[in-house]
Design a protein around this motif. Structure first.
Motif, PDB file in Angstrom:
ATOM      1  N   LYS A  79     -27.177  14.095 -11.527  1.00 46.11           N
ATOM      2  CA  LYS A  79     -27.915  14.863 -10.509  1.00 46.11           C
ATOM      3  C   LYS A  79     -29.097  15.615 -11.101  1.00 46.11           C
TER       4      LYS A  79
ATOM      5  N   ASP B  20     -32.124  15.209 -10.741  1.00 47.37           N
ATOM      6  CA  ASP B  20     -33.231  15.467  -9.804  1.00 47.37           C
ATOM      7  C   ASP B  20     -33.128  16.846  -9.161  1.00 47.37           C
TER       8      ASP B  20
ATOM      9  N   SER C 216     -30.272  10.505 -12.780  1.00 47.64           N
ATOM     10  CA  SER C 216     -30.344  10.754 -11.337  1.00 47.64           C
ATOM     11  C   SER C 216     -30.248   9.427 -10.610  1.00 47.64           C
ATOM     12  N   SER C 217     -29.206   9.298  -9.815  1.00 54.70           N
ATOM     13  CA  SER C 217     -29.028   8.069  -9.034  1.00 54.70           C
ATOM     14  C   SER C 217     -30.097   7.995  -7.962  1.00 54.70           C
ATOM     15  N   GLN C 218     -30.536   9.157  -7.515  1.00 54.87           N
ATOM     16  CA  GLN C 218     -31.542   9.163  -6.436  1.00 54.87           C
ATOM     17  C   GLN C 218     -32.914   8.774  -6.940  1.00 54.87           C
TER      18      GLN C 218
ATOM     19  N   ARG D 278     -15.340  14.418 -13.078  1.00 55.03           N
ATOM     20  CA  ARG D 278     -14.727  15.187 -12.004  1.00 55.03           C
ATOM     21  C   ARG D 278     -15.075  14.550 -10.666  1.00 55.03           C
TER      22      ARG D 278
ATOM     23  N   SER E  30     -17.573   8.780  -2.082  1.00 56.93           N
ATOM     24  CA  SER E  30     -16.387   9.366  -1.465  1.00 56.93           C
ATOM     25  C   SER E  30     -16.690  10.648  -0.703  1.00 56.93           C
TER      26      SER E  30
ATOM     27  N   ASN F 290     -16.614  14.018  -7.245  1.00 61.76           N
ATOM     28  CA  ASN F 290     -17.885  14.476  -6.688  1.00 61.76           C
ATOM     29  C   ASN F 290     -19.020  14.621  -7.708  1.00 61.76           C
ATOM     30  N   VAL F 291     -18.787  14.182  -8.930  1.00 59.16           N
ATOM     31  CA  VAL F 291     -19.815  14.345  -9.969  1.00 59.16           C
ATOM     32  C   VAL F 291     -20.991  13.374  -9.752  1.00 59.16           C
ATOM     33  N   GLY F 292     -20.740  12.329  -8.941  1.00 61.73           N
ATOM     34  CA  GLY F 292     -21.792  11.333  -8.695  1.00 61.73           C
ATOM     35  C   GLY F 292     -21.496  10.007  -9.382  1.00 61.73           C
ATOM     36  N   LYS F 293     -20.209   9.742  -9.606  1.00 66.21           N
ATOM     37  CA  LYS F 293     -19.785   8.533 -10.334  1.00 66.21           C
ATOM     38  C   LYS F 293     -20.052   7.262  -9.520  1.00 66.21           C
ATOM     39  N   SER F 294     -19.641   7.271  -8.247  1.00 67.55           N
ATOM     40  CA  SER F 294     -19.890   6.082  -7.416  1.00 67.55           C
ATOM     41  C   SER F 294     -21.387   5.837  -7.287  1.00 67.55           C
ATOM     42  N   SER F 295     -22.130   6.902  -7.092  1.00 65.90           N
ATOM     43  CA  SER F 295     -23.587   6.762  -6.939  1.00 65.90           C
ATOM     44  C   SER F 295     -24.197   6.178  -8.206  1.00 65.90           C
TER      45      SER F 295
HETATM   46  P1  GDP Z   1     -18.005  10.639  -7.015  1.00 63.77           P
HETATM   47  O1  GDP Z   1     -16.960  11.371  -6.214  1.00 63.77           O
HETATM   48  O2  GDP Z   1     -18.058  11.116  -8.420  1.00 63.77           O
HETATM   49  O3  GDP Z   1     -17.932   9.148  -6.895  1.00 63.77           O
HETATM   50  O4  GDP Z   1     -19.434  11.110  -6.425  1.00 63.77           O
HETATM   51  P2  GDP Z   1     -20.375  10.411  -5.351  1.00 63.77           P
HETATM   52  O5  GDP Z   1     -21.179   9.336  -5.970  1.00 63.77           O
HETATM   53  O6  GDP Z   1     -19.558  10.099  -4.142  1.00 63.77           O
HETATM   54  O7  GDP Z   1     -21.402  11.616  -5.062  1.00 63.77           O
HETATM   55  C1  GDP Z   1     -20.966  12.882  -4.607  1.00 63.77           C
HETATM   56  C2  GDP Z   1     -22.125  13.553  -3.863  1.00 63.77           C
HETATM   57  O8  GDP Z   1     -23.206  13.816  -4.762  1.00 63.77           O
HETATM   58  C3  GDP Z   1     -22.707  12.686  -2.737  1.00 63.77           C
HETATM   59  O9  GDP Z   1     -23.054  13.530  -1.667  1.00 63.77           O
HETATM   60  C4  GDP Z   1     -23.945  12.074  -3.362  1.00 63.77           C
HETATM   61  O10 GDP Z   1     -24.937  11.768  -2.421  1.00 63.77           O
HETATM   62  C5  GDP Z   1     -24.393  13.187  -4.319  1.00 63.77           C
HETATM   63  N1  GDP Z   1     -25.103  12.631  -5.486  1.00 63.77           N
HETATM   64  C6  GDP Z   1     -24.633  11.697  -6.343  1.00 63.77           C
HETATM   65  N2  GDP Z   1     -25.538  11.408  -7.288  1.00 63.77           N
HETATM   66  C7  GDP Z   1     -26.620  12.176  -7.041  1.00 63.77           C
HETATM   67  C8  GDP Z   1     -27.901  12.319  -7.662  1.00 63.77           C
HETATM   68  O11 GDP Z   1     -28.249  11.688  -8.681  1.00 63.77           O
HETATM   69  N3  GDP Z   1     -28.743  13.242  -7.106  1.00 63.77           N
HETATM   70  C9  GDP Z   1     -28.419  13.974  -6.005  1.00 63.77           C
HETATM   71  N4  GDP Z   1     -29.309  14.859  -5.545  1.00 63.77           N
HETATM   72  N5  GDP Z   1     -27.219  13.863  -5.397  1.00 63.77           N
HETATM   73  C10 GDP Z   1     -26.349  12.962  -5.890  1.00 63.77           C
END
Ligand code: GDP
Length: 226
Positions: free
Chosen positions: A172, A174, A203-205, A53, A75, A55-60
């Protein structure tokens, strides 16, 4: 009695230099964006696709796997990019180098809920997933803080019905306590009907789960190879 002389370093010398070498990402670069086959990169390399979905954290996750901050775009406008994005990676395991593609698919879950039995993706994404000969694994990302959403379940079912190999990654991690992580993983596994312990927490962080995901990639590249 004659005492046997032992060289204290002899054990180390007979052991393999790298008994269990871990896969390392040497480089990663953006190669192409595509909505049609003629826009795919011409090289035939193993492909691993990332779905989830918006905002799920795919790019991160892609950035953290590659250890490249700005590789995939983090994004601020969910669901905006509607292209397949190809990143070319070079990895190494001991002395063996391999190349592969990460294929970042557009986020789902924001499209209008008009088409009942279909995923909310464009046709070009389904065409890619069902027709690519190089695609060896799909990493489906689900936010660990919530139960899998209807769109997650729909996409997962569709991928499985197509006979595609899927590894679910809960992102996510963390943000939750250890106990809550266990509870959520079990819930997601029950929802998707996956055996216990199969979903990887990430956790990407904090770097949690990175090695586990790299181990899956390692297996695809070095053991299951084509
Ligand atoms: P995408 O839309 O799936 O590519 O998601 P993004 O990588 O852009 O991440 C969406 C939001 O979630 C951003 O604000 C990131 O900083 C946050 N985020 C992504 N991965 C993590 C994680 O592992 N931990 C935390 N706490 N936030 C994360």
């Amino acid at each position: 009695m004659k005492e046997e002389l032992q060289d204290p370093s002899s054990k180390e010398q007979t052991a393999p230099l790298t008994p269990n070498p871990e896969i390392e990402v040497l480089s990663a670069q953006y190669i192409a964006s595509a909505v049609r086959e003629d826009q795919y990169p011409p090289e035939k390399l193993i492909e691993i696709a990332f779905v989830g979905r918006s905002n799920v954290g795919k790019s991160s996750l892609i950035n953290s796997l590659c250890r490249r901050r700005g590789l995939a775009r983090i994004s601020s406008t969910p669901g905006k990019t509607q292209t397949l994005n190809f990143y070319q990676l070079e990895v190494r395991r001991a002395i063996e180098r391999r190349q592969l593609f990460f294929v970042d698919l557009p986020g789902y879950g924001y499209a209008k809920r008009s088409q009942k039995k279909r995923t909310s993706w464009g046709q070009f994404i389904e065409t890619y997933l069902t027709e690519s000969q190089q695609l060896k694994m799909i990493f489906q990302l689900i936010d660990i803080r919530h139960p899998a959403m209807e769109s997650d379940l729909q996409v997962y079912d569709w991928l499985i019905k197509c006979g595609l190999p899927v590894q679910v990654i809960a992102t996510k991690a963390d943000k939750l306590t250890k106990m809550a992580i266990i509870k959520q993983l079990q819930l997601i596994e029950r929802q998707l009907n996956i055996s216990q312990g199969q979903v990887i927490k990430y956790s990407s962080q904090k770097g949690i789960g990175r090695q586990e995901v790299l181990d899956v990639i390692d297996h695809i590249l070095y053991y299951k190879n084509m």
